[in-house]
Design an enzyme around this catalytic site. Structure first.
Site, PDB file in Angstrom:
ATOM      1  N   GLU A 170       0.821  -1.316   0.039  1.00  0.00           N
ATOM      2  CA  GLU A 170      -0.101   0.020   0.012  1.00  0.00           C
ATOM      3  C   GLU A 170       0.638   1.468  -0.152  1.00  0.00           C
ATOM      4  O   GLU A 170       0.837   2.042   0.785  1.00  0.00           O
ATOM      5  CB  GLU A 170      -0.883  -0.076   1.158  1.00  0.00           C
ATOM      6  N   GLU A 204      -6.667  -7.589  -0.472  1.00  0.00           N
ATOM      7  CA  GLU A 204      -7.136  -7.552   1.092  1.00  0.00           C
ATOM      8  C   GLU A 204      -8.560  -7.088   1.147  1.00  0.00           C
ATOM      9  O   GLU A 204      -8.890  -6.178   0.382  1.00  0.00           O
ATOM     10  CB  GLU A 204      -6.272  -6.606   1.842  1.00  0.00           C
TER      11      GLU A 204
HETATM   12  C1  GAL Z   1      -4.245  -2.303   5.154  1.00  0.00           C
HETATM   13  C2  GAL Z   1      -2.945  -2.916   5.308  1.00  0.00           C
HETATM   14  C3  GAL Z   1      -2.722  -4.104   6.119  1.00  0.00           C
HETATM   15  C4  GAL Z   1      -3.650  -3.835   7.344  1.00  0.00           C
HETATM   16  C5  GAL Z   1      -5.251  -3.361   6.915  1.00  0.00           C
HETATM   17  C6  GAL Z   1      -6.288  -3.134   8.247  1.00  0.00           C
HETATM   18  O1  GAL Z   1      -4.178  -0.855   5.034  1.00  0.00           O
HETATM   19  O2  GAL Z   1      -2.366  -3.088   3.973  1.00  0.00           O
HETATM   20  O3  GAL Z   1      -1.640  -4.220   6.485  1.00  0.00           O
HETATM   21  O4  GAL Z   1      -3.244  -2.688   7.897  1.00  0.00           O
HETATM   22  O5  GAL Z   1      -5.093  -2.297   6.054  1.00  0.00           O
HETATM   23  O6  GAL Z   1      -7.301  -2.870   7.508  1.00  0.00           O
END
Ligand code: GAL
Length: 667
Positions: free
Chosen positions: A150, A308
């Site tokens: 990210e 994710e």
């Molecule tokens: C994203 C990140 C993850 C985790 C997640 C939590 O921004 O890539 O590592 O922090 O959010 O929602």
């Protein structure tokens, strides 16, 4: 070429084994098998575990994890591990930490505290990337490289001296000489003219509004500086680990505004993104569906990876609500319908310690004996049956234009109304059309628009000449166009297009606005005529008159009495609509129903009931209807074929249970 596992929708998530004793790893593998996990992303935040001291590469623990995963047939999206610099690096090089707008250097103890312009950081990061690539290139579990994580989530904008120098070099490249820069930034205003390059600084805190051109270029620069950091790592991977696909996870969410992903996308072997539902939004699922279509647009229409999302609550909103039962499956299928070929979660096992210990995982604190893990297993099982969708594309007859530069322009200082926020109208239009089972593509203004019957242009504030030409050519070729208020106002340098608004689109639309009249929050202006008769405008209004267009709806109140609220210019079969005010959801839906019907846009499944989201994917293995029932009651879907969710034949119609999903292979 190492290929990403096919034959199913990929399923898995971030796996952070270094947070757990090795005994837990065996249980993890057993549970991953149970959940039908096909991939995990490993090592994203492992720098300090892999290189505990400068130059000491200690991958033993990760070797064991990679072997366990490989033996279990689980593919690894392996991180370069450079997302969070270790403490020894922060101590040795405090200058790589981010500096905020007030000149304060941020402290170590969190993550991603590295400056986008730091070449010292690049040197350390590429060195670790090289070690990782050399060590793991031949490992059979390696399926993809996951560079950093990210980009820009926490470390941009940075305002340090390295960024100042990098910015000046970037500007020299862009403008060549100071005269051109002064022209672009409009520095005759407020005595801001530059006579020496070294006087140019990042747009740090100023007594009042900063220079809009400087602010806009700084956003461009920061996005490019981070892209250069990505490319430096990718270069090493290409050299040392050829044939293994490379990606970095984007954040194509409407609230993340720092990177121009249209510039980044061509550098990815596969576009991957993260999406988290923001509970405070008026309709969080509408934003989710919009972002999925935006990700496909960023990916140039090709399938993409959802790297994710969450199985339930996150940890970073004011109130972190758990997802309702079935919601994770519905959210997942919403992404799949819109082109995701992979479903990933943050994270595999919910942490026991650290700042994210209240973030949900695939295995919750309660353990596998839980409703949440059951749902994860159900989803995992379902993904094994969705293989035929992989590689297919998404049908869409409507395009919504989206541009990060227009977003940045609308974030600029001192605009007519803070109530106009980039993206709001785009998401509301998308939502209104999704409710009619009309699928939208969300694409860049310079992309090939020839496949669409209708182009929607919501608050495209900043627009380049090339984009105007592209839209005009598309309309001239027969597409319909609907442009909203506060579009086409400034050029690429954020200079007003003179002669009346909306300068860029005046000729295309046949309208001319002499003055904006933004409305106070809650204030309304009555409308009269045609399909908006008796409805009201809100947020925005304009002293707008038709030049060559027909006026369909007028303002019925006050100083705007008789001025144009909605116009249409018909040119050899192409309708060019202009909406000079904002509408509530109901009126917007009525307008879009009319505009789509007039353009000959047909719903995915005519007559599908409200509450049922339906999208069609089409590929080598046939065409597929992906339906998500957002309501509590059963909904009928007219279809014939085979439902891959229940593995049953569908003849004529299918009942999708309340809160349920269906994937019908048609035919
Ligand atoms: C994203 C990140 C993850 C985790 C997640 C939590 O921004 O890539 O590592 O922090 O959010 O929602």
């Amino acid at each position: 070429m190492r290929t990403w596992p096919t034959g199913r929708i990929g399923f898995g998530g971030d796996y952070n084994p270094e947070q757990w004793p090795s005994a837990v790893w065996r249980e993890d593998i057993e549970l991953m098998r149970r959940a039908k996990v096909s991939f995990v992303s490993v090592g994203i935040f492992s720098w300090s575990a892999l290189e505990p001291r400068q130059g000491d590469f200690e991958p033993g623990w990760l070797d064991e994890v990679m072997d366990l995963l490989g033996d279990a047939g689980i593919s690894v999206d392996l991180a370069t591990a450079t997302a969070a610099p270790p403490m020894w690096l922060a101590a040795a090089h405090p200058e790589i930490a981010v500096v905020d707008v007030d000149g304060h250097r941020l402290s170590q103890g969190s993550r991603q505290n590295w400056c986008p312009s730091s070449t010292t950081f690049t040197a350390y990061a590429t060195s670790l990337t090289r070690r990782m690539a050399q060590h793991y290139h031949d490992h059979p579990a390696l399926a993809m490289w996951h560079v950093s994580n990210e980009y820009g989530c926490h470390n941009t904008p940075c305002y340090c001296e390295a960024c100042a120098a990098g910015f000046r070099a970037w500007l020299q490249q862009r403008y060549g000489d100071l005269g051109a820069l002064n022209g672009a930034w409009g520095t005759s205003f407020w005595s801001q003219r530059y006579h020496q390059w070294e006087h140019i600084a990042p747009p740090r805190r100023t007594p009042t509004f900063g220079n809009p051109g400087q602010l806009l270029d700084y956003r461009r620069y920061q996005s490019d500086a981070l892209l250069a950091q990505y490319l430096a790592e990718r270069e090493v991977l290409r050299e040392v680990s050829p044939g293994v696909p490379v990606t970095t996870n984007f954040m194509t969410m409407t609230h993340f505004r720092h990177l121009d992903y249209f510039r980044w996308a061509p550098t990815q072997d596969v576009v991957s993104t993260d999406h988290y539902v923001v509970d405070a939004l008026p309709d969080p699922r509408a934003e989710l569906a919009f972002c999925a279509d935006l990700t496909r647009g960023v990916a140039g229409g090709r399938p993409w990876m959802l790297m994710e999302h969450s199985t339930s609550a996150v940890n970073w909103q004011p109130v972190n609500r758990a997802k309702d039962p079935g919601q994770t499956i519905r959210d997942s299928l919403t992404h799949v319908g819109r082109g995701a070929d992979v479903l990933g979660f943050f994270q595999w096992r919910a942490s026991r310690a650290g700042a994210e210990k209240y973030h949900s995982g695939m295995v919750p604190h309660a353990g596998p004996d839980s409703a949440l893990f059951d749902e994860v297993c159900r989803l995992g099982e379902l993904t094994t049956r969705l293989g035929p969708l992989v590689g297919s594309s998404v049908d869409a007859q409507v395009a919504i234009l989206w541009d990060y530069e227009a977003q940045w322009g609308l974030m600029g200082p001192a605009l007519p109304s803070a109530l106009v926020q980039y993206g709001d109208l785009a998401v509301r239009m998308h939502r209104a059309l999704a409710a009619r089972q009309v699928t939208c593509a969300v694409v860049h203004p310079l992309s090939d628009l020839s496949a669409y019957r209708l182009i929607l242009v919501p608050t495209l504030y900043l627009v380049s000449d090339a984009a105007v030409a592209n839209l005009t050519a598309t309309a001239d070729a027969g597409a319909d166009v609907l442009v909203s208020y506060f579009s086409g106002i400034v050029d690429h340098s954020d200079h007003i297009r003179l002669g009346g608004y909306p300068g860029a689109f005046r000729d295309l639309l046949g309208v001319r606005t002499e003055e904006f009249r933004p409305l106070r929050d809650g204030e309304q202006v009555r409308l009269t005529g045609g399909l908006l008769d008796g409805r009201a405008g809100r947020i925005w209004s304009e002293v707008c008159a038709a030049t060559t267009a027909d006026v369909l709806v007028e303002y019925a109140d006050g100083p705007l009495l008789g001025k144009a609220a909605l116009t249409r210019r018909e040119v050899s079969g192409s309708a060019r609509w202009y909406l000079s005010t904002d509408l509530d959801d109901d009126a917007l839906a009525a307008l879009l129903a009319e505009v789509t019907d007039a353009a000959g846009v047909v719903p995915v499944v005519p007559g599908a009931p409200a509450g049922l989201d339906v999208v069609r994917r089409r590929g080598d293995q046939g065409s597929f209807l992906v339906a998500v029932n957002h309501s509590d009651e059963a909904r009928e879907l007219v279809a014939t074929g085979h439902d891959l969710v229940t593995d049953t034949a569908v003849v004529g119609s299918l009942t999708v249970p309340g809160g349920g999903v269906a994937v019908v292979r048609e035919g």
